[in-house]
Design a protein around this motif. Structure first.
Motif, mmCIF file in Angstrom:
data_model
loop_
_atom_site.group_PDB
_atom_site.id
_atom_site.type_symbol
_atom_site.label_atom_id
_atom_site.label_comp_id
_atom_site.label_asym_id
_atom_site.label_seq_id
_atom_site.Cartn_x
_atom_site.Cartn_y
_atom_site.Cartn_z
ATOM 1 N N SER A 1 -7.046 -11.356 -2.181
ATOM 2 C CA SER A 1 -5.730 -10.763 -1.919
ATOM 3 C C SER A 1 -5.872 -9.328 -1.439
ATOM 4 C CB SER A 1 -4.922 -10.779 -3.224
ATOM 5 O OG SER A 1 -3.869 -9.850 -3.187
ATOM 6 N N TYR A 2 -4.888 -8.868 -0.632
ATOM 7 C CA TYR A 2 -4.944 -7.466 -0.199
ATOM 8 C C TYR A 2 -4.697 -6.486 -1.330
ATOM 9 C CZ TYR A 2 0.207 -7.517 1.199
ATOM 10 O OH TYR A 2 1.570 -7.594 1.284
ATOM 11 N N LYS A 3 -4.333 -6.995 -2.501
ATOM 12 C CA LYS A 3 -4.124 -6.113 -3.650
ATOM 13 C C LYS A 3 -5.406 -5.379 -4.052
ATOM 14 C CE LYS A 3 0.169 -7.222 -4.262
ATOM 15 N NZ LYS A 3 1.249 -6.269 -4.138
ATOM 16 N N ASP A 4 -6.564 -5.913 -3.670
ATOM 17 C CA ASP A 4 -7.828 -5.218 -3.981
ATOM 18 C C ASP A 4 -7.851 -3.829 -3.349
ATOM 19 O OD1 ASP A 4 -8.579 -7.517 -5.261
ATOM 20 O OD2 ASP A 4 -10.036 -8.141 -3.752
ATOM 21 N N VAL B 1 7.866 -7.700 2.715
ATOM 22 C CA VAL B 1 7.622 -6.665 1.703
ATOM 23 C C VAL B 1 8.003 -7.118 0.295
ATOM 24 C CG1 VAL B 1 7.904 -4.740 3.324
ATOM 25 C CG2 VAL B 1 9.880 -5.533 2.036
ATOM 26 N N GLY B 2 7.193 -6.634 -0.648
ATOM 27 C CA GLY B 2 7.558 -6.693 -2.065
ATOM 28 C C GLY B 2 7.899 -5.264 -2.456
ATOM 29 N N THR B 3 6.855 -4.466 -2.689
ATOM 30 C CA THR B 3 7.062 -3.030 -2.918
ATOM 31 C C THR B 3 7.213 -2.278 -1.602
ATOM 32 O OG1 THR B 3 4.691 -2.501 -2.820
ATOM 33 C CG2 THR B 3 5.593 -3.121 -4.982
ATOM 34 N N GLU C 1 5.951 -15.977 -3.545
ATOM 35 C CA GLU C 1 5.417 -14.996 -4.491
ATOM 36 C C GLU C 1 5.172 -13.631 -3.864
ATOM 37 O OE1 GLU C 1 2.182 -15.637 -7.320
ATOM 38 O OE2 GLU C 1 3.000 -17.643 -7.584
ATOM 39 N N GLY C 2 5.606 -12.603 -4.564
ATOM 40 C CA GLY C 2 5.262 -11.230 -4.199
ATOM 41 C C GLY C 2 6.265 -10.531 -3.311
ATOM 42 N N VAL C 3 7.166 -11.294 -2.675
ATOM 43 C CA VAL C 3 8.104 -10.660 -1.736
ATOM 44 C C VAL C 3 9.551 -10.860 -2.201
ATOM 45 C CG1 VAL C 3 6.511 -11.092 0.170
ATOM 46 C CG2 VAL C 3 8.426 -12.645 -0.184
ATOM 47 N N GLY D 1 2.568 -18.327 0.276
ATOM 48 C CA GLY D 1 3.902 -18.433 0.866
ATOM 49 C C GLY D 1 4.275 -17.239 1.728
ATOM 50 N N SER D 2 3.865 -16.031 1.337
ATOM 51 C CA SER D 2 4.238 -14.859 2.144
ATOM 52 C C SER D 2 3.559 -14.911 3.506
ATOM 53 C CB SER D 2 3.925 -13.550 1.414
ATOM 54 O OG SER D 2 2.556 -13.425 1.140
ATOM 55 N N THR D 3 2.385 -15.529 3.581
ATOM 56 C CA THR D 3 1.710 -15.704 4.873
ATOM 57 C C THR D 3 2.550 -16.601 5.781
ATOM 58 O OG1 THR D 3 -0.461 -15.462 3.855
ATOM 59 C CG2 THR D 3 -0.390 -16.607 5.981
HETATM 60 C C1 LIG Z 1 1.158 -12.718 -1.971
HETATM 61 C C2 LIG Z 1 1.872 -11.434 -1.704
HETATM 62 N N1 LIG Z 1 2.395 -11.231 -0.493
HETATM 63 C C3 LIG Z 1 3.064 -10.089 -0.216
HETATM 64 C C4 LIG Z 1 3.246 -9.099 -1.176
HETATM 65 C C5 LIG Z 1 4.018 -7.860 -0.829
HETATM 66 O O1 LIG Z 1 3.190 -6.704 -0.777
HETATM 67 P P1 LIG Z 1 3.794 -5.277 -1.038
HETATM 68 O O2 LIG Z 1 4.190 -5.199 -2.505
HETATM 69 O O3 LIG Z 1 2.693 -4.315 -0.720
HETATM 70 O O4 LIG Z 1 4.991 -5.090 -0.164
HETATM 71 C C6 LIG Z 1 2.705 -9.280 -2.444
HETATM 72 C C7 LIG Z 1 2.890 -8.263 -3.491
HETATM 73 O O5 LIG Z 1 2.891 -8.568 -4.681
HETATM 74 C C8 LIG Z 1 1.996 -10.471 -2.726
HETATM 75 O O6 LIG Z 1 1.461 -10.714 -3.943
#
Ligand SMILES: Cc1ncc(COP(=O)(O)O)c(C=O)c1O
Length: 324
Positions: free
Chosen positions: A57-60, A196-198, A240-242, A284-286
């Motif tokens: 994940s890009y979270k790294d 975007v999420g954050t 998830e995440g967005v 899913g965000s992809t």
């Molecule tokens: C799978 C995934 N996609 C997209 C995002 C969104 O990234 P960001 O919070 O930097 O906007 C996240 C954030 O949790 C995520 O886990």
């Protein structure tokens, strides 16, 4: 193709991150051009494959920026405990980076999230505390309880609150992604598009692009089920995440040229097609990102380039959406 030189963005220079152990494998992920899935006559669509990071994940990128900067500043010392509340992906990245940097990591997690995320965090040495949900539902009440518990733990001596929703080191951590994209395409791109999420990844990547002298149009995308940015209306969805914050903490809306809305089911179907047709395997965000990128590419037409991100690997989602 259009190539606009933008002003460089002050103060967002990514820290020189320590290249120890698995930390050396963060970033420099591949960029691929999509083939058959993009209609004839459309612009090129390029995807940055962030599932290639160590925890998939890009979270790294943000985790190493956050913790190495905090260590450098002396906000945290080796042996201290980093604390965060998390649905799992950020927790896995923080657990991984904390372990390599000689820090402990405690995640405030919940049984509302998938058990494989708990297992991943524990594999990297995290202590995982479970805040019980009501019937497995993810609610704002649960998030608030998790946040309070994390804050209380972080107030103890020898503890450090990672602050994934507020630390400026989050945005800084993503700037190298923008520089890598600019480098891979020799600065030649027209549109950068991502959900975007954050908002940390979008803003930080844009910082890096601008630092490299590239200033593309920026477009974000959200699920039709939770069109928070376009209408302010929240709703239940499974991407998830967005689409989590009505006002994403790092997002400066003035950078956005447009906000696209894509139905969740179309995004999930796109994920499954991407895996089968392009060999691109994301969450899913992809799917959301690639749907919007292809729509933009069709509108722009040949002779242009759209760039988007595969935020994480589909291996994290086996047995659930979009691969249930
Ligand atoms: C799978 C995934 N996609 C997209 C995002 C969104 O990234 P960001 O919070 O930097 O906007 C996240 C954030 O949790 C995520 O886990």
């Amino acid at each position: 193709m259009m190539h606009v030189s933008g002003d460089s963005v002050g103060g967002a220079r990514g820290a020189a991150e320590p290249a120890i152990g698995g930390l050396a494998a963060i970033g420099r992920t591949p960029m691929v051009r999509l083939g058959a899935i993009v209609p004839d006559g459309a612009a090129e669509v390029w995807v940055k494959l962030e599932g290639g990071n160590p925890t998939g994940s890009y979270k790294d990128r943000m985790a190493v920026s956050l913790l190495s900067s905090a260590l450098r500043r002396g906000d945290v010392s080796p042996g201290d405990t980093v604390v965060e509340f998390t649905g799992g992906s950020t927790g896995t990245a923080l657990g991984f980076v904390a372990g390599v940097l000689g820090l402990q990591f405690t995640a405030v997690f919940s049984d509302a999230f998938s058990d494989s995320k708990r297992q991943a965090m524990e594999a990297f040495g995290a202590t995982v505390l479970i805040e019980p949900s009501v019937d497995g539902m993810i609610t704002t009440e649960l998030a608030e309880r998790m946040r309070r518990r994390a804050h209380a733990l972080a107030a103890q001596p020898g503890s450090f609150y990672a602050d994934q929703f507020g630390s400026p080191d989050v945005r800084r951590g993503y700037a190298p992604m923008g520089e890598e994209i600019a480098d891979a395409l020799d600065g030649d791109l027209d549109v950068f598009c991502t959900a975007v999420g954050t908002g940390g990844a979008l803003m930080g990547t844009l910082d890096g692009l601008r630092r490299a002298g590239v200033d593309p149009e920026v477009v974000t995308v959200e699920p039709a089920e939770a069109p928070l940015l376009t209408t302010g209306v929240s709703g239940a969805h499974h991407v998830e995440g967005v689409a989590v914050f009505p006002d994403p903490p790092f997002l400066d809306r003035s950078v956005l040229g447009d906000v696209r809305v894509v139905a969740q089911e179309r995004a999930f179907e796109m994920c499954r097609m991407l895996a089968r047709v392009e060999g691109v395997f994301g969450g899913g965000s992809t799917g959301l990102n690639v749907c919007a990128a292809i729509d933009l590419a069709v509108e722009l037409g040949a002779g242009h380039r759209v760039v988007t991100i595969s935020c994480d690997t589909g291996l994290k989602y086996l047995g659930e959406d979009p691969y249930a």
